[in-house]
Each structure stands twice: as structure tokens, then as C-alpha cells.
Design an enzyme around this catalytic site. Structure first.
Site, PDB file in Angstrom:
ATOM      1  N   CYS A  40       0.773  -1.022   0.036  1.00  0.00           N
ATOM      2  CA  CYS A  40       0.066   0.027  -0.085  1.00  0.00           C
ATOM      3  C   CYS A  40       0.774   1.242   0.052  1.00  0.00           C
ATOM      4  O   CYS A  40       0.747   2.055  -0.963  1.00  0.00           O
ATOM      5  CB  CYS A  40      -0.865   0.062   1.393  1.00  0.00           C
ATOM      6  SG  CYS A  40      -1.817   1.573   1.344  1.00  0.00           S
ATOM      7  N   SER A 180     -10.616  -3.616 -15.059  1.00  0.00           N
ATOM      8  CA  SER A 180     -10.995  -2.077 -14.558  1.00  0.00           C
ATOM      9  C   SER A 180     -11.393  -1.963 -13.169  1.00  0.00           C
ATOM     10  O   SER A 180     -12.368  -1.214 -13.062  1.00  0.00           O
ATOM     11  CB  SER A 180     -12.237  -1.707 -15.663  1.00  0.00           C
ATOM     12  OG  SER A 180     -13.295  -2.428 -15.230  1.00  0.00           O
ATOM     13  N   VAL A 271      -5.535  -9.836  -7.447  1.00  0.00           N
ATOM     14  CA  VAL A 271      -4.187 -10.280  -6.739  1.00  0.00           C
ATOM     15  C   VAL A 271      -4.288 -11.528  -6.216  1.00  0.00           C
ATOM     16  O   VAL A 271      -5.295 -12.302  -6.300  1.00  0.00           O
ATOM     17  CB  VAL A 271      -3.835  -9.249  -5.715  1.00  0.00           C
ATOM     18  CG1 VAL A 271      -3.594  -7.742  -6.051  1.00  0.00           C
ATOM     19  CG2 VAL A 271      -5.121  -9.209  -4.637  1.00  0.00           C
ATOM     20  N   HIS A 440     -22.624  25.928   4.097  1.00  0.00           N
ATOM     21  CA  HIS A 440     -22.862  26.280   3.081  1.00  0.00           C
ATOM     22  C   HIS A 440     -22.024  27.376   2.699  1.00  0.00           C
ATOM     23  O   HIS A 440     -21.653  28.283   3.436  1.00  0.00           O
ATOM     24  CB  HIS A 440     -24.241  26.876   2.746  1.00  0.00           C
ATOM     25  CG  HIS A 440     -24.502  27.477   1.412  1.00  0.00           C
ATOM     26  ND1 HIS A 440     -24.564  26.624   0.287  1.00  0.00           N
ATOM     27  CD2 HIS A 440     -24.532  28.902   1.111  1.00  0.00           C
ATOM     28  CE1 HIS A 440     -24.969  27.728  -0.871  1.00  0.00           C
ATOM     29  NE2 HIS A 440     -24.821  28.898  -0.263  1.00  0.00           N
TER      30      HIS A 440
END
Length: 461
Positions: A40, A180, A271, A440
Site C-alpha cells: 500500500c 477495470s 491479486v 454552505h
């Protein structure tokens, strides 16, 4: 030296499990074959995100500068520096984990580990020397590596894996990507942004097949707009190496045989687990380490967590499993959990993120639900940022209003998904989301709007 815990593997499961045990006052050592951080940090999540950020910056300047009132001349790409930046980031973060090991007094050992007997780990160093250590418990966190496919064996030059794709010396003019999922889609996003002609091939009917159908369709539209050729429902029969290029023989969804030529081919078809030598270690039919509900293996005192045990192969679920395993192995009263609701994130442009159920699965099981969808093109913050592609879609139970699933495509989707993830794990309802006040202008307001839309009452759409 006698240890309370020997951890084999220093990736997201291994180093997190080691630190967790050390924080509880245990004497811990971590044995890692290469650098701590695992796939990773060194060859996966982190360096690809660095490259994706490079691609985002380049895309903004090259394709949208005029939109922001900027005039750019003579823009070019220093590919060696693009790759170099990602490698430096990985090295920096790997050093950070080494610092954490020192901070929590976790011993670190570099070598290829095996388990000749319960409570014993043998580490073979790079120079061939061996070292044997003993521990009352062992935690295997050896992860997984790119799966080898006989029809297109990798040679590291024209037929490559994800590790090779992170260190290419030059930017290829054309590339075939097989698979993909998150890995294949992210590399497609990176290389196509920098101008590589990419053909993305997926055996399933949609790209990103594990995502909600609308999310998959949205990403495919974005890829096609960038010039990516997407072949879903296609099967790769073979890939022939021609020295300076490759030719892939592909059967498309209609059965027609195509020959596709490119400079190189990236295999991203999944994998396979990395399993250490250990006498008596039972494996599943797919080659993963078999564990029980407490993450115990078939060997007394030996546990396993992360990608090597199968299930959900993600860094964050691996870390979660390691914490559960460590907590349970030292506390018989603790009940370890399994990863049930977890976010799935694909850092393409646009990003794709999800948590919980898809519409497809709810329909297949006949679960009554309400869907609320809000497009980012109606978000003031997204319009101001020039990031209007995508949407937020929330799925609520029709009867009790409980949040069942969330699907986000667009800018910062991988950050926004944390909120509905918390909502699902906390069993929140649409009323809970409507009571919350979202700042907001923010992208997160789309969560509130999607909730309103689930009842047919959106304000801004």
C-alpha cells in the site's frame, strides 16, 4: 529474545497490528521482507495517489486554465520528476512508520519469514544469513501481490504489473489495461490524462463492476470523453510481446475477435495471496489463509489478518482486521469483529466512492427502498470550483428510512463517503440526515439534497 507477538509483514495490517499490541504493553517485533509500509505505502495506495494528484494538476492547467482566467504557454511534462515525486512521498511515509515503531518500542527485522514450528519464526536476511526468534503469538499479515495470468505473462517491460507502472522511465504513447477494478481504472486515469492512448478491457459487463451501475456508467462516460477506449464484456485471449510493442487478441462482447496493438500492456486483473512457509497452515480453495472468527489459523498461537486471508482486499479493512485480531488474541472476553460496512474508494478523475448496498443488490433481493440523487452541477460549491461532474445517490429503506447505501461520483467523493459510512454503521435514517445542518457552500450539502430527493422534495434540483 522472547516476544509476546511476532508480526510477519509490515503493511497496513502488520504495522497497525504491531503498534496496537505495543500500545497495550506487549513486547513486539515486526518482520518485513522489504520496507515497512507494505504494498500500500510503497507500491500501491500512496504512490498512485501521488501520481493521480499530478494528473489532476496537469489536467486543470492543460484543459481548464482559460476557464479560470489563466493563460499558460509552453506547458510540458517532466515525466521523470512526476515519477520521482511519487517515490519520494512513499519513502517519506515509510520513514514515518519506522519512527512510529521506535516511538512505541516495536522491534523491526528485515527478512523473508517462515514458521518452522508454533511460536518460532525464522527470518532469512538479504545476505543469506538466518535469524530465529520466538514469540507466544504470531500474526501473519503478508498481504497479496499481482496475479499472474498464463495468457499474458509479465516480463516487466512490455507486459507489466502495477509495480512496474509506478516506475516507468518514459511516458508511453499507447497502453492496454486489462482489468477495470480500482487499480486498472486509476492507472487508466493517470496515463490517459497525460496523453497516453489507453484501451481499457474488462471481462464483466461494466467497468468498475463492483460499484453501483450508475457509478460505473458515469466513470465510463468520463473516460470516453478523455479518449479512453472502453471494452466491457470482453475477454483477452492472449498478449504477444513484439519487443517494442504488444498485440492483444480480444474477443469483444459480441464474440468478434479484435487485435489491439500498443506500446505496452498493464495487467490489473486482481491479486493473489502471499503466504509464508508454515507447516500445517491450512488454506482456502483460492489459496488464502483459513482463519476462524477470532482470526486464528490452523496452527496453535498463529493468527492472520489482511489481504492474505481473503475477503475484502483493502488497506483500511486490513488495518481493521489486524486490530480485531490483536485485541482478541490477548483478551479472551473481547469479541473480534469482521469488516461488514466499509467504504470503497477509486481515486480516478472523477472519483468514485461507495458504502453499503447497491441498487442492483437491493432489487435482486426484493428489498423496498427509496433512492435520492443530487447532481453536482446543481451544487454552488461544485460550480464555483469548476468540478460539476458526478452526483450523490443515497439509498434509504422504504419503510423505516434507514440508510442502506451511498454512491458518490465526483470531486472529493472519497472524502465525502465517510459521512454516509458513519450513517450506515450508526443505523441513521433519512430524518437524522435532514436534522443535520451542512455548511454552505460545501460539496457535503449534496448529501442533504440527495436525502430530500429520496422523498421527492429536493430544494436545489
Amino acid at each position: 529474545m522472547q516476544y509476546d507477538l511476532i508480526v510477519i509483514g509490515g503493511g497496513p495490517a502488520g504495522y497497525v497490528g504491531a503498534i496496537k499490541a505495543a500500545q497495550a504493553g506487549r513486547k513486539v517485533v515486526c518482520v518485513e521482507r522489504e520496507r515497512v509500509g507494505g504494498t500500500c505505502l510503497n507500491w500501491g495506495c500512496i504512490p498512485t495517489k501521488a501520481l493521480l494528484r499530478n494528473a489532476e494538476v496537469y489536467d486543470t492547467i492543460a484543459g481548464h486554465a482559460a476557464e479560470f482566467g489563466l493563460r499558460v504557454e509552453g506547458l510540458s511534462v517532466d515525466w521523470a520528476e512526476v515519477i520521482g515525486r511519487s517515490r519520494r512521498i512513499s519513502e517519506r511515509l515509510s520513514g514515518g512508520i519506522s519512527f512510529l515503531f521506535k516511538k512505541y518500542k516495536v522491534d523491526s527485522l528485515e527478512g523473508d519469514a517462515s514458521i518452522p514450528a508454533p511460536g518460532i519464526v525464522r527470518a532469512v536476511h538479504a545476505d543469506g544469513t538466518e535469524e530465529t526468534i520466538e514469540g507466544s503469538r504470531i500474526l501473519i499479515c503478508t498481504g497479496a501481490r499481482t496475479r499472474e495470468i498464463p495468457a499474458f505473462p509479465m516480463n516487466g517491460k512490455t507486459i507489466i504489473g502495477s509495480k512496474d507502472a509506478l516506475t516507468l522511465q518514459r511516458l508511453p504513447k499507447s497502453m492496454i489495461v486489462i482489468g477495470s477494478g480500482a487499480i486498472g481504472s486509476e492507472f487508466t486515469s493517470i496515463y490517459s490524462t497525460f496523453g497516453t492512448e489507453v484501451t481499457l478491457i474488462e471481462a464483466m459487463p461494466r467497468i468498475l463492476p463492483n460499484e453501483d451501475d450508475e457509478s460505473s456508467q458515469a466513470l465510463e462516460r468520463a473516460f470516453r470523453k478523455r479518449g479512453v477506449k472502453c471494452l466491457a464484456g470482453a475477454a483477452v485471449k492472449s498478449v504477444r510481446d513484439r519487443g517494442g510493442s504488444v498485440i492483444a487478441e480480444v474477443a469483444d462482447k459480441s464474440g468478434k475477435i479484435l487485435e489491439i496493438e500498443a506500446e505496452l500492456c498493464l495487467s490489473a486483473v486482481g491479486v493473489q495471496p502471499v503466504v509464508p512457509q508454515a507447516a500445517g497452515l491450512e488454506l482456502t480453495e483460492r489459496g488464502f489463509i483459513r482463519v476462524d472468527e477470532r482470526y486464528r489459523t490452523s496452527i496453535p498461537g498463529v493468527y492472520a489478518a489482511g489481504d492474505c486471508i481473503g475477503g475484502v482486499l483493502l488497506a483500511h479493512t486490513a488495518s481493521y482486521e489486524a486490530v480485531q485480531a490483536v485485541s482478541g488474541m490477548f483478551d479472551p472476553a473481547f469479541t473480534p469483529g469482521k469488516a461488514e460496512f466499509f467504504p470503497s474508494c477509486t481515486y480516478t478523475h472523477p472519483q468514485v466512492a461507495s458504502v453499503g448496498r447497491t441498487e442492483r443488490s437491493l432489487k435482486e433481493e426484493g428489498v423496498p427502498y427509496r433512492a435520492g440523487k443530487f447532481p453536482f452541477q446543481a451544487s454552488g460549491r461544485a460550480v464555483a470550483a469548476g468540478e460539476t461532474e458526478g452526483f450523490v445517490k443515497l439509498l434509504y429503506g422504504k419503510e423505516d428510512g434507514e440508510l442502506l447505501g451511498a454512491h458518490i461520483v465526483g470531486a472529493q467523493a472519497t472524502e465525502l463517503i465517510a459521512v454516509p459510512g458513519l450513517g450506515i454503521s450508526s443505523e441513521l435514517t433519512d430524518e437524522d440526515f435532514l436534522r443535520a445542518i451542512f455548511a454552505h457552500p460545501t460539496l457535503s450539502e449534496a448529501l442533504h439534497e440527495a436525502t430530500l430527493a429520496s422523498s421527492g422534495n429536493p430544494v436545489h434540483a
